[in-house]
Design an enzyme around this catalytic site. Structure first.
Site, PDB file in Angstrom:
ATOM      1  CB  ALA A  43     -76.689 -88.744  15.460  1.00  0.00           C
ATOM      2  NE  ARG A  45     -71.239 -82.865  21.678  1.00  0.00           N
ATOM      3  CZ  ARG A  45     -69.961 -82.875  21.627  1.00  0.00           C
ATOM      4  NH1 ARG A  45     -69.338 -83.780  22.399  1.00  0.00           N
ATOM      5  NH2 ARG A  45     -69.172 -82.334  20.927  1.00  0.00           N
ATOM      6  CD  GLU A 193     -58.015 -83.931  14.451  1.00  0.00           C
ATOM      7  OE1 GLU A 193     -59.059 -84.820  15.125  1.00  0.00           O
ATOM      8  OE2 GLU A 193     -58.181 -83.942  13.147  1.00  0.00           O
ATOM      9  CE  LYS A 208     -54.995 -86.888   9.506  1.00  0.00           C
ATOM     10  NZ  LYS A 208     -54.597 -85.503   9.323  1.00  0.00           N
TER      11      LYS A 208
HETATM   12  P1  NDP Z   1     -66.814 -80.934  14.128  1.00  0.00           P
HETATM   13  O1  NDP Z   1     -66.335 -80.637  15.681  1.00  0.00           O
HETATM   14  O2  NDP Z   1     -66.635 -79.985  13.023  1.00  0.00           O
HETATM   15  O3  NDP Z   1     -67.948 -81.737  14.181  1.00  0.00           O
HETATM   16  C1  NDP Z   1     -68.183 -82.964  14.908  1.00  0.00           C
HETATM   17  C2  NDP Z   1     -69.670 -83.396  14.967  1.00  0.00           C
HETATM   18  O4  NDP Z   1     -69.874 -84.424  15.751  1.00  0.00           O
HETATM   19  C3  NDP Z   1     -70.641 -82.364  15.418  1.00  0.00           C
HETATM   20  O5  NDP Z   1     -71.720 -82.097  14.771  1.00  0.00           O
HETATM   21  C4  NDP Z   1     -70.899 -82.743  16.816  1.00  0.00           C
HETATM   22  O6  NDP Z   1     -72.254 -82.268  17.447  1.00  0.00           O
HETATM   23  C5  NDP Z   1     -71.133 -84.122  16.541  1.00  0.00           C
HETATM   24  N1  NDP Z   1     -70.585 -84.900  17.776  1.00  0.00           N
HETATM   25  C6  NDP Z   1     -69.402 -84.822  18.620  1.00  0.00           C
HETATM   26  N2  NDP Z   1     -69.456 -85.520  19.705  1.00  0.00           N
HETATM   27  C7  NDP Z   1     -70.910 -86.054  19.604  1.00  0.00           C
HETATM   28  C8  NDP Z   1     -71.445 -87.050  20.585  1.00  0.00           C
HETATM   29  N3  NDP Z   1     -71.043 -87.594  21.620  1.00  0.00           N
HETATM   30  N4  NDP Z   1     -72.848 -87.375  20.048  1.00  0.00           N
HETATM   31  C9  NDP Z   1     -73.460 -86.937  19.110  1.00  0.00           C
HETATM   32  N5  NDP Z   1     -72.873 -85.997  18.066  1.00  0.00           N
HETATM   33  C10 NDP Z   1     -71.544 -85.483  18.558  1.00  0.00           C
HETATM   34  O7  NDP Z   1     -65.585 -82.242  13.715  1.00  0.00           O
HETATM   35  P2  NDP Z   1     -64.932 -82.392  12.096  1.00  0.00           P
HETATM   36  O8  NDP Z   1     -66.051 -82.551  11.267  1.00  0.00           O
HETATM   37  O9  NDP Z   1     -63.995 -81.423  11.822  1.00  0.00           O
HETATM   38  O10 NDP Z   1     -64.132 -83.895  12.577  1.00  0.00           O
HETATM   39  C11 NDP Z   1     -65.005 -84.972  12.362  1.00  0.00           C
HETATM   40  C12 NDP Z   1     -63.950 -86.198  12.640  1.00  0.00           C
HETATM   41  O11 NDP Z   1     -63.518 -86.307  11.219  1.00  0.00           O
HETATM   42  C13 NDP Z   1     -62.935 -86.299  13.469  1.00  0.00           C
HETATM   43  O12 NDP Z   1     -62.487 -87.551  13.636  1.00  0.00           O
HETATM   44  C14 NDP Z   1     -61.742 -85.591  12.686  1.00  0.00           C
HETATM   45  O13 NDP Z   1     -60.540 -86.022  13.277  1.00  0.00           O
HETATM   46  C15 NDP Z   1     -61.991 -86.243  11.511  1.00  0.00           C
HETATM   47  N6  NDP Z   1     -61.415 -85.458  10.175  1.00  0.00           N
HETATM   48  C16 NDP Z   1     -61.589 -84.138  10.207  1.00  0.00           C
HETATM   49  C17 NDP Z   1     -61.318 -83.342   9.105  1.00  0.00           C
HETATM   50  C18 NDP Z   1     -61.515 -82.130   9.071  1.00  0.00           C
HETATM   51  O14 NDP Z   1     -60.727 -81.513   7.989  1.00  0.00           O
HETATM   52  N7  NDP Z   1     -61.795 -81.187  10.023  1.00  0.00           N
HETATM   53  C19 NDP Z   1     -60.456 -84.071   8.025  1.00  0.00           C
HETATM   54  C20 NDP Z   1     -60.364 -85.370   8.239  1.00  0.00           C
HETATM   55  C21 NDP Z   1     -60.687 -86.396   9.218  1.00  0.00           C
HETATM   56  P3  NDP Z   1     -72.426 -80.819  18.104  1.00  0.00           P
HETATM   57  O15 NDP Z   1     -71.712 -79.817  17.318  1.00  0.00           O
HETATM   58  O16 NDP Z   1     -73.660 -80.696  18.438  1.00  0.00           O
HETATM   59  O17 NDP Z   1     -71.585 -81.113  19.288  1.00  0.00           O
HETATM   60  N1  HSE Z   2     -56.534 -81.919  11.978  1.00  0.00           N
HETATM   61  C1  HSE Z   2     -56.413 -82.882  10.921  1.00  0.00           C
HETATM   62  C2  HSE Z   2     -55.467 -81.909  10.039  1.00  0.00           C
HETATM   63  C3  HSE Z   2     -57.421 -82.899  10.167  1.00  0.00           C
HETATM   64  O1  HSE Z   2     -55.254 -80.915  10.286  1.00  0.00           O
HETATM   65  O2  HSE Z   2     -54.630 -82.725   9.106  1.00  0.00           O
HETATM   66  C4  HSE Z   2     -57.267 -83.834   8.937  1.00  0.00           C
HETATM   67  O3  HSE Z   2     -57.157 -85.023   9.192  1.00  0.00           O
END
Ligand code: NDP
Ligand code: HSE
Length: 449
Positions: A43, A45, A193, A208
């Site tokens: 899922a 957006r 983030e 964390k």
């Molecule tokens: P991204 O911004 O890359 O991806 C987020 C995804 O979630 C997108 O597909 C977005 O869709 C979707 N999304 C966000 N809000 C909604 C909503 N309300 N309804 C439906 N879909 C939604 O984020 P990341 O993958 O980087 O991060 C995801 C999670 O993982 C976060 O909590 C982050 O803290 C955690 N995390 C990230 C790391 C990293 O290296 N990036 C490492 C460890 C943890 P759309 O694009 O269509 O808006």
């Molecule tokens: N924003 C986070 C970081 C992603 O840079 O460590 C991993 O949790």
């Protein structure tokens, strides 16, 4: 047996990492779990953007903009929340748990702020709630502290637990780069983030540390009580002065037991810290994270690896999925196989003979100091197709050179590129057969790791 179906909430950096790993390593994961695991739906957006990303990654998956349909889908066994933020992530996870689905999240903000509610729901509905990807990206530090160090009273932990912050500090220190410019790069690489102030102001590290401290000390999650400082105010000159004093500046999360006049307590703090350059933590650079954990029985242990990024974080999420699939099986011997893979899926890989290993070599050859010696030796390596990275011809040994009754001996040091050991051994045998080489060649192997 039917495959286990995974539904993703989010298909961004982490979601795509999970889907890519589950697709590429499907056979290897089946050998570990005993069941096939398929990621079937995600899922988001923006459906069109996610469909394009799935197609580019070669992932066959149904994309929807109705996140509730994923958690309500009776065909989904495991839900991975990788959308970020507190809402709607919290409601979606609670709904999935209430429907008897196992849930995994990479969302440390969600766990730090609402973990107590989520864990209680998982217990109520007798399902599992995993959050390995929420702390330190690809490092399996939750499993290490919760399971591997279970014998210990944990005394303290200290870690570099924000990849973006460490990436920025490293580039500022090593390349003298500008803060904003490096932050832009970290965002482009998918490390930061959604709100990057969480990274630079220490909030992400505090989320964390809250989780790690609870696992280390067996206490409820207490994010609101942490001391939090970020890296925004660190100046280049402070890094330089600290270096001159023998320290590196790192952003650390620290959790430490304290005995106070009023009883046992803990320090929980996140801030820039000077640490001696000889400490391993001082040499953790870029997006890498590391967590130093001290237990009363084991002493100090260190966990190091990529702290952010698509597949590293996906790796931690898929490890949680693997645990869940194993535990879902009715056969207890399938749960955690002693050799990690199911007994009937072990693969009898042949172990290469020493002649067939490949690495670089350091050779020290002692040869008589005569015209043509170097050409003879180099010719042998050339005929064996061994390419040399460096040749060092040392001064003759002083004692040896003073003795006029014998030929002067010359140490020659060679570094080779990667080559089959059998080929190197054959070349060495020819070198040792040269009349001008009176003693055996010294060989050490070189690994760039
Ligand atoms: P991204 O911004 O890359 O991806 C987020 C995804 O979630 C997108 O597909 C977005 O869709 C979707 N999304 C966000 N809000 C909604 C909503 N309300 N309804 C439906 N879909 C939604 O984020 P990341 O993958 O980087 O991060 C995801 C999670 O993982 C976060 O909590 C982050 O803290 C955690 N995390 C990230 C790391 C990293 O290296 N990036 C490492 C460890 C943890 P759309 O694009 O269509 O808006
Ligand atoms: N924003 C986070 C970081 C992603 O840079 O460590 C991993 O949790």
């Amino acid at each position: 047996m039917n495959s286990v179906k995974v539904g993703l909430l989010g298909f961004g950096t982490v979601g795509q990492g999970i889907a890519t790993i589950l697709t590429r390593n499907a056979d290897e994961i089946t050998r570990r779990t005993g069941r096939r695991v398929d990621v079937t739906t995600a899922a988001v957006r923006n459906v069109a953007k996610a469909e394009a990303a799935a197609s580019a990654a070669g992932v066959d998956i149904t994309i929807t903009d109705d996140a509730m349909s994923v958690v309500n889908n009776p065909d989904v066994d495991i839900v991975c929340e990788v959308m970020g933020g507190e809402q709607p992530a919290l409601d979606l996870c609670l709904t999935a748990l209430a429907h008897g689905k196992h849930v995994i999240t990479a969302n440390k903000a969600l766990v730090a702020m609402h973990g107590n509610t989520l864990f209680a729901a998982a217990q109520k509905y007798k399902v599992m709630f995993g959050f390995e990807p929420a702390v330190a990206g690809g490092i399996p530090v939750i499993k290490a502290v919760r399971e591997g160090l279970a014998a210990n009273r944990i005394e303290s932990l200290a870690g570099i637990i924000n990849g973006t912050g460490n990436f920025i500090l490293t580039a500022m220190t090593d390349q003298g780069r500008d803060f904003d410019d490096v932050l832009d790069e970290a965002q482009a690489l998918g490390y930061a983030e959604a709100d990057p102030s969480f990274d630079v102001d220490g909030i992400d590290a505090a989320h964390k540390l809250t989780i790690l401290a609870s696992i280390a000390f067996g206490m409820p999650l207490k994010f609101d009580e942490l001391m939090i400082e970020g890296i925004r105010d660190i100046k280049q000159e402070d890094v330089v002065h600290a270096n001159e004093l023998g320290y590196a500046v790192k952003h650390l999360g620290i959790a430490r037991r304290r005995d106070t006049d009023t009883g046992p307590a803990v320090e929980l703090r996140v801030h820039p810290t000077l640490i001696p350059q000889r400490q391993l933590l001082a040499n953790v650079h870029g997006v890498m994270n590391a967590v130093l954990v001290e237990g009363d029985a084991v002493g100090q242990t260190l966990y190091y690896g990529p702290g952010a990024g698509s597949e590293p974080t996906g790796s931690a999420a898929v490890a949680d999925i693997t645990d869940m699939v194993r535990a879902m099986g009715s056969d207890p011997s399938h749960q955690v196989p002693p050799l990690a893979f199911q007994a009937d899926a072990l693969q009898d890989l042949p172990v290469l003979k020493p002649d067939d290993i490949e690495c670089g070599y350091y050779l020290r050859i002692t040869a008589e100091d005569k015209p043509g010696v170097m050409a003879d030796i180099a010719g042998i390596f050339g005929r064996h197709n061994i390419s040399l990275e460096a040749i060092l011809q040392k001064e003759p040994d002083a004692i040896n050179a003073a003795d006029e009754t014998t030929a002067t001996l010359l140490p020659i040091v060679l570094l080779s590129h990667k080559v089959r050991e059998g080929e190197m051994r054959a070349a060495i045998a020819e070198v040792e057969a040269l009349p001008c080489v009176p003693s055996p060649v010294t060989l050490l192997r070189v690994e760039t790791l």
